[in-house]
Design an enzyme around this catalytic site. Structure first.
Site, PDB file in Angstrom:
ATOM      1  N   CYS A   2       0.864  -1.174   0.000  1.00 49.83           N
ATOM      2  CA  CYS A   2       0.000   0.000   0.000  1.00 49.83           C
ATOM      3  C   CYS A   2       0.900   1.223   0.000  1.00 49.83           C
ATOM      4  O   CYS A   2       1.602   1.468   0.968  1.00 49.83           O
ATOM      5  CB  CYS A   2      -0.936   0.008   1.209  1.00 49.83           C
ATOM      6  SG  CYS A   2      -2.057   1.426   1.242  1.00 49.83           S
ATOM      7  N   GLU A 106      -3.561   0.772  -6.220  1.00 45.78           N
ATOM      8  CA  GLU A 106      -2.500  -0.117  -6.675  1.00 45.78           C
ATOM      9  C   GLU A 106      -2.303   0.127  -8.167  1.00 45.78           C
ATOM     10  O   GLU A 106      -3.231   0.559  -8.863  1.00 45.78           O
ATOM     11  CB  GLU A 106      -2.846  -1.592  -6.432  1.00 45.78           C
ATOM     12  CG  GLU A 106      -2.953  -1.999  -4.975  1.00 45.78           C
ATOM     13  CD  GLU A 106      -1.643  -1.991  -4.213  1.00 45.78           C
ATOM     14  OE1 GLU A 106      -0.604  -1.588  -4.801  1.00 45.78           O
ATOM     15  OE2 GLU A 106      -1.646  -2.353  -3.030  1.00 45.78           O
TER      16      GLU A 106
END
Length: 233
Positions: A2, A106
């Protein structure tokens, strides 16, 4: 992993979801569409008084024993090694926290380009990443910096097609279990902890503008074709 996330919920929504103590001042942070490392972020943690508080810390973990902050912040902590790695093994026992988020980004390589995706729960509800935090006082003990890292694991379900790792999301009924400090950790605490499943999430392609940390507005969540037609660069 992340490396960017979103938090657009108002402070009232955060207070409703998380078990916070009454009367404490709440950090004022505006809606964020592109939260990046080395920036101030909100975490829920247990205070020295044993009550839950909302605090503003910096994203990029600095171990308490570190002599210098360094150029590369530790933004993620792998669940597989968090108990053994010297940087994290103290924090995972005594300084766990929850990181409120609306979702995260992402990137996936498509047609030779990196395409960002925004990931959120199917119901678009506020979520909480599993996190750890630390207090760094500097080599002379005269500096005070609170930092955090987001705990990640390998993607094994549908999310694997998007990225090989994912931030671990704590379900509301496990918030208190995650926040309560243990030293030492109970046997099997990490291995047996139940996380929100990958099937609870959905994702969609969004604007490549999110790749620029200076861009922090709702256009980060626009479809990529909209951005190509109305580029601000």
């Amino acid at each position: 992993m992340c490396g960017r996330y979103v938090l657009t919920s108002p402070i009232e929504a955060i207070e409703q979801l998380f078990p916070l103590s009454d009367g404490d001042p709440r950090p004022a942070i505006p809606p964020r569409y592109n939260v990046a490392p080395r920036q101030p972020v909100l975490v829920v943690r247990q205070s020295d008084k044993g009550v839950n508080e909302l605090a503003a810390v910096e994203w990029g973990f600095v171990p308490e024993w570190k002599k210098e902050i360094g150029d590369k912040p530790l933004i993620n902590a792998r669940i597989e090694t968090v108990e053994a790695k010297p940087s994290f093994r103290s924090a995972i026992k005594r300084k766990r926290c929850l990181v409120p988020a609306s979702g995260w980004y992402e990137w996936r390589t498509e047609d030779g380009r990196k395409q960002p995706y925004f990931i959120e729960q199917h119901d678009a509800e506020l979520i909480a990443f599993a996190g750890i935090w630390s207090v760094w006082h500097g080599p002379g003990g005269d500096h005070w910096l609170e930092t955090m890292a987001i705990v990640t694991d390998a993607s094994t379900g549908p999310m694997k097609s998007l990225h090989h790792r994912r931030p671990l999301v704590v379900s509301p009924d496990k918030y208190e279990d995650w926040l309560k400090p243990h030293d030492p950790l109970p046997r099997g605490f990490i291995d047996s902890f139940e996380w929100v499943q990958e099937t609870r999430f959905q994702w969609r392609p969004v604007s490549p503008r999110v790749g620029n940390v200076r861009v922090d507005d709702p256009t980060c969540l626009n479809p990529p074709e909209t951005v190509r037609q109305h580029s601000l660069f």
